[in-house]
Design a protein around this motif. Structure first.
Motif, PDB file in Angstrom:
ATOM      1  N   PRO A 181       0.859  -1.140  -0.134  1.00  0.00           N
ATOM      2  CA  PRO A 181      -0.158   0.078  -0.008  1.00  0.00           C
ATOM      3  C   PRO A 181       0.978   1.271   0.162  1.00  0.00           C
ATOM      4  CG  PRO A 181      -0.105  -0.967   2.303  1.00  0.00           C
ATOM      5  CD  PRO A 181       0.849  -1.897   1.253  1.00  0.00           C
ATOM      6  N   PRO A 182       0.170   2.501  -0.552  1.00  0.00           N
ATOM      7  CA  PRO A 182       1.267   3.741  -0.545  1.00  0.00           C
ATOM      8  C   PRO A 182       1.689   3.826   0.808  1.00  0.00           C
ATOM      9  CG  PRO A 182      -0.855   3.954  -1.766  1.00  0.00           C
ATOM     10  CD  PRO A 182      -0.954   2.459  -1.200  1.00  0.00           C
ATOM     11  N   ALA A 183       2.807   4.616   0.994  1.00  0.00           N
ATOM     12  CA  ALA A 183       3.321   5.164   2.226  1.00  0.00           C
ATOM     13  C   ALA A 183       3.653   3.899   3.231  1.00  0.00           C
ATOM     14  CB  ALA A 183       2.267   6.198   2.852  1.00  0.00           C
ATOM     15  N   ILE A 184       3.935   2.911   2.761  1.00  0.00           N
ATOM     16  CA  ILE A 184       4.354   1.852   3.541  1.00  0.00           C
ATOM     17  C   ILE A 184       5.645   1.939   4.199  1.00  0.00           C
ATOM     18  CG2 ILE A 184       5.272   0.354   2.085  1.00  0.00           C
ATOM     19  CD1 ILE A 184       3.928  -1.990   3.637  1.00  0.00           C
ATOM     20  N   THR A 185       6.512   2.692   3.498  1.00  0.00           N
ATOM     21  CA  THR A 185       7.876   3.027   3.952  1.00  0.00           C
ATOM     22  C   THR A 185       7.859   3.886   5.198  1.00  0.00           C
ATOM     23  OG1 THR A 185       7.907   4.991   2.294  1.00  0.00           O
ATOM     24  CG2 THR A 185       8.814   2.848   1.741  1.00  0.00           C
ATOM     25  N   TYR A 186       6.770   4.460   5.716  1.00  0.00           N
ATOM     26  CA  TYR A 186       6.647   5.318   6.772  1.00  0.00           C
ATOM     27  C   TYR A 186       6.333   4.358   8.181  1.00  0.00           C
ATOM     28  CZ  TYR A 186       6.701   9.357   3.991  1.00  0.00           C
ATOM     29  OH  TYR A 186       7.049  10.194   3.034  1.00  0.00           O
ATOM     30  N   ASP A 187       5.893   3.213   7.703  1.00  0.00           N
ATOM     31  CA  ASP A 187       5.871   2.186   8.751  1.00  0.00           C
ATOM     32  C   ASP A 187       7.132   1.490   9.490  1.00  0.00           C
ATOM     33  OD1 ASP A 187       4.997  -0.126  10.264  1.00  0.00           O
ATOM     34  OD2 ASP A 187       3.276  -0.667   9.088  1.00  0.00           O
ATOM     35  N   MET A 191       9.486  -1.654   8.107  1.00  0.00           N
ATOM     36  CA  MET A 191      10.781  -1.531   7.380  1.00  0.00           C
ATOM     37  C   MET A 191      11.731  -2.356   8.395  1.00  0.00           C
ATOM     38  SD  MET A 191      10.253   0.305   5.132  1.00  0.00           S
ATOM     39  CE  MET A 191      11.991   0.771   4.442  1.00  0.00           C
ATOM     40  N   VAL A 192      11.480  -2.328   9.642  1.00  0.00           N
ATOM     41  CA  VAL A 192      12.389  -3.353  10.375  1.00  0.00           C
ATOM     42  C   VAL A 192      12.487  -4.829  10.166  1.00  0.00           C
ATOM     43  CG1 VAL A 192      12.787  -4.157  12.857  1.00  0.00           C
ATOM     44  CG2 VAL A 192      12.788  -1.761  12.323  1.00  0.00           C
ATOM     45  N   TRP A 193      11.297  -5.220   9.914  1.00  0.00           N
ATOM     46  CA  TRP A 193      11.059  -6.799   9.773  1.00  0.00           C
ATOM     47  C   TRP A 193      10.956  -7.224   8.199  1.00  0.00           C
ATOM     48  CZ3 TRP A 193      12.092  -9.931  13.439  1.00  0.00           C
ATOM     49  CH2 TRP A 193      11.692  -9.375  14.814  1.00  0.00           C
TER      50      TRP A 193
END
Length: 241
Positions: A181-187, A191-193
């Motif tokens: 989904p859009p903007a998942i890079t802000y999650d 990003m850690v897992w």
């Protein structure tokens, strides 16, 4: 048929220590115990046996059981969070904290998280052991089903690691494609897992040659234009006779 390492299962469980629940897949139990997290996804979890997706002592209990089994198990510290190590208890100057430390406060010191267990003068005693270190845990569990479908397995792993259920999954010609989904890079959790997820996909599925993550941004819809309101015609002025 008895479950073995490598099997994926859907599991419901509740973990407690000294009668106090610290982890559960049941939302109502979490609310009753005051540990409810509104950002968490409750409900049965999908795990792979032998991969330590749950506490080792609980995993050992599940291997060899049948689907539908309901049970309870006591897990000793060595198969849970380990023994309590006094070397991980340190005295720290209170000047290292942003606010005045007090007993029971969770703090971070040099990247390590711990709990203040005492304050003596200008120093705080901080325990950096896991809060459940040295404790025997009690688990109740229900093995709901064996998960055979690979898409469901991967979906379960994604939810286990990131808590997300909004990632599309397709598998074709040795490629697993994840529609992000859009903007998942802000999650931050994702990003850690995500690296661990990719590693496990290659480990568990020998036929997978590529893992593709595709983030799509749809064109925003144009706002509807308000209809033009015609200007009212001026009424003719009365003329004096």
């Amino acid at each position: 048929m008895a479950l073995q390492e490598g099997d994926f299962i859907r599991l419901r469980y509740t973990g407690s220590a000294g009668g106090n629940i610290f982890d559960t897949t049941d939302e109502e139990s979490a609310k009753e115990e005051g540990i409810y997290n509104p950002r968490a996804e409750y409900g049965p979890v999908t795990i792979r046996l032998g991969s330590h997706h749950v506490i080792i002592g609980l995993e050992d209990e599940l291997i060899g059981k049948e689907v539908g089994t309901e049970g309870e198990v006591d897990v000793p510290p060595e198969k849970a969070f380990g023994a309590h190590d006094d070397q991980h208890v340190r005295s720290v100057p209170v000047t290292q904290f942003r606010e005045k430390p007090r007993r029971g406060m969770r703090v971070e010191v040099e990247g390590n998280e711990g709990m203040v267990v005492d304050v003596i003068g200008r120093r705080a005693v901080v325990d950096f052991n896991h809060p459940l270190a040295g404790k025997t845990l009690q688990y109740s569990y229900t093995i709901l089903e064996k998960v055979e479908d690979q898409v469901e397995q991967i979906s379960g792993l994604i939810k286990l690691y990131s808590g997300r259920a909004d990632i599309g999954i397709t598998i074709a010609d040795g490629t697993v494609e994840l529609a992000l989904p859009p903007a998942i890079t802000y999650d931050r959790r994702w990003m850690v897992w995500r690296g661990t997820l990719v590693r496990e996909l290659f480990e568990y599925y020998p036929d997978v040659e590529n893992v593709v993550m595709k983030e799509t941004f749809p064109r925003p819809e144009k706002p509807e234009e308000a209809p033009e309101i015609p200007e009212a015609e001026e009424e003719p002025k009365e003329t004096e006779e």
